[in-house]
Design a protein around this motif. Structure first.
Motif, short mmCIF file in Angstrom:
data_model
loop_
_atom_site.label_atom_id
_atom_site.label_comp_id
_atom_site.label_asym_id
_atom_site.label_seq_id
_atom_site.Cartn_x
_atom_site.Cartn_y
_atom_site.Cartn_z
N GLU A 324 -16.30 54.00 43.82
CA GLU A 324 -15.88 54.24 42.44
C GLU A 324 -14.82 53.23 42.00
O GLU A 324 -14.83 52.74 40.86
CB GLU A 324 -15.35 55.66 42.29
CG GLU A 324 -16.41 56.74 42.39
CD GLU A 324 -15.84 58.13 42.20
OE1 GLU A 324 -14.64 58.24 41.85
OE2 GLU A 324 -16.58 59.11 42.40
N THR A 325 -13.90 52.89 42.91
CA THR A 325 -12.87 51.91 42.60
C THR A 325 -13.48 50.55 42.29
O THR A 325 -13.08 49.86 41.34
CB THR A 325 -11.88 51.79 43.77
OG1 THR A 325 -11.25 53.05 43.99
CG2 THR A 325 -10.81 50.74 43.48
N THR A 326 -14.45 50.15 43.10
CA THR A 326 -15.08 48.84 42.86
C THR A 326 -15.81 48.84 41.52
O THR A 326 -15.79 47.82 40.80
CB THR A 326 -16.08 48.50 43.98
OG1 THR A 326 -17.18 49.41 43.96
CG2 THR A 326 -15.42 48.54 45.34
N GLN A 327 -16.45 49.93 41.18
CA GLN A 327 -17.21 49.99 39.93
C GLN A 327 -16.30 49.94 38.72
O GLN A 327 -16.65 49.35 37.69
CB GLN A 327 -18.08 51.25 39.92
CG GLN A 327 -19.19 51.21 40.98
CD GLN A 327 -19.87 52.54 41.19
OE1 GLN A 327 -19.32 53.60 40.87
NE2 GLN A 327 -21.08 52.52 41.75
N LYS A 328 -15.12 50.55 38.83
CA LYS A 328 -14.16 50.51 37.72
C LYS A 328 -13.57 49.12 37.53
O LYS A 328 -13.12 48.78 36.45
CB LYS A 328 -13.03 51.50 37.99
CG LYS A 328 -13.46 52.97 37.89
CD LYS A 328 -12.30 53.89 38.25
CE LYS A 328 -12.74 55.35 38.21
NZ LYS A 328 -11.63 56.26 38.63
N SER A 329 -13.57 48.32 38.60
CA SER A 329 -12.96 46.99 38.54
C SER A 329 -13.94 45.91 38.12
O SER A 329 -13.54 44.76 37.94
CB SER A 329 -12.37 46.63 39.92
OG SER A 329 -11.43 47.60 40.32
N GLN A 330 -15.21 46.26 38.02
CA GLN A 330 -16.23 45.25 37.67
C GLN A 330 -16.38 45.10 36.16
O GLN A 330 -16.11 46.01 35.41
CB GLN A 330 -17.57 45.62 38.31
CG GLN A 330 -17.55 45.49 39.83
CD GLN A 330 -18.86 45.92 40.46
OE1 GLN A 330 -19.59 46.74 39.92
NE2 GLN A 330 -19.16 45.39 41.63
#
Length: 330
Positions: A324-330
């Protein structure tokens, strides 16, 4: 929705069955099955067993419905033999050791998909039995029993680590490390250290993460798959500490070992150390280095490759949160 209801619905859908189709096979009404899935009602033990068998749940539905996690893997002869062995430890034989190892293996497989708190009571009782046997046993099979006991202590420590009972977990894992050293088993020693690293990661003690996973990596007798996982998780800790160069070196070590490991199997006592599992830990390391696209690719593909009953298991929580963290940062 209850844990039982979530798993029941997930397994039913994976089997391609509608509620009416499954209800017909179990000899219950569709309305009853609907209540089970919504968590409004719990089936009796015979219905839970029938659902478990039809959906190939390996005992998981039975345990969630009844609360009894003791795996039913022994036949009557094995149970009678174990009862005699417990009463007369000096008569320990090979079949008794094998039976105890089979029970432990079944518990570990249940931990792949079930909440650890459901497994702790049975595991604790089994651990007490095995450690008592080791103290009083004699003969040619005592060494094999000591190995089973060392793994039991380690598994109990892991279960307490999962539910963040940190003090008890650390005590058990230290005992497991010592027991593994006493029988000269590097694989078990390395895994006990690994679980200490897991605890440090949950506590966000990044220096501890690096220290424990490097200790695992360099433990004499550790398997190549343990060394791969240890290097990846030490890289994660180094990245969180801001040591980018150190993290990149450790990542290179992990990826080189993974590329050259070939068909080397994971140890029996650490069967989960597969390329899929390694990708999860590599993903955490890349996330610590702010390489979000790479991290997302590793973690998402690994989660998708897990068996259906494991994809939402408790142990995947930190990986799903990382994704979820990676998806929010993309």
């Amino acid at each position: 929705m209850s844990e039982f209801g979530r798993m029941l619905r997930s397994l039913r859908e994976a089997a391609g069955l509608s509620q009416p189709q499954l209800a017909k096979q179990v000899y219950i009404s569709q309305s009853s099955l609907c209540r089970y899935e919504k968590g409004k009602q719990t089936p009796n033990s015979s219905t839970a067993v029938r659902l478990d068998e039809l959906l190939n749940a390996s005992g998981q539905l039975r345990i969630l419905a009844t609360g009894n996690s003791a795996p039913d893997v022994l036949n009557s002869d094995d149970r009678d033999r174990l009862a005699r062995t417990i009463e007369h430890p000096h008569r320990l034989d090979e079949r008794s050791v094998t039976a105890l190892a089979d029970v432990l293996a079944a518990q570990r497989r249940l931990d792949d998909a079930l909440p650890p708190r459901l497994l702790i009571p049975a595991t604790t009782a089994q651990l007490d039995t095995v450690t008592t046997l080791v103290r009083h046993a004699a003969g040619p099979y005592r060494a094999a029993l000591a190995e089973v006991a060392a793994e039991y202590v380690q598994f109990a420590g892991w279960l307490h680590a999962e539910i963040r009972n940190d003090a008890t977990a650390l005590q058990l894992l230290t005992e497991a490390e010592r027991a593994a050293d006493e029988i000269d088993n590097g694989v078990l020693a390395a895994q006990a250290v690994n679980f200490k690293g897991f605890l440090a990661r949950q506590q966000k003690r990044w220096q501890g993460v690096v220290r424990w996973f490097l200790a695992e990596h360099h433990t004499p007798g550790a398997s190549v798959h343990q060394r791969i996982g240890a290097a990846a998780q030490a890289a994660h800790g180094a990245g969180e500490m801001g040591d980018r160069d150190g993290a990149l070196r450790l990542l290179e070590t992990a990826e080189t070992l993974l590329d050259t490991s070939g068909d080397e199997p994971a140890p029996r006592t650490a069967y989960w150390l597969s390329p899929t599992f390694h990708k999860l830990n590599l993903g955490l390391a890349h996330l610590a280095l702010k390489q979000h696209d790479v991290a997302a690719d590793h973690i998402s593909s690994a989660l998708d490759s897990l068996p259906l009953d494991q994809q939402r298991a408790d142990w995947t929580t930190e990986f799903r949160a990382a994704l979820e963290t990676t998806q929010k940062s993309q």
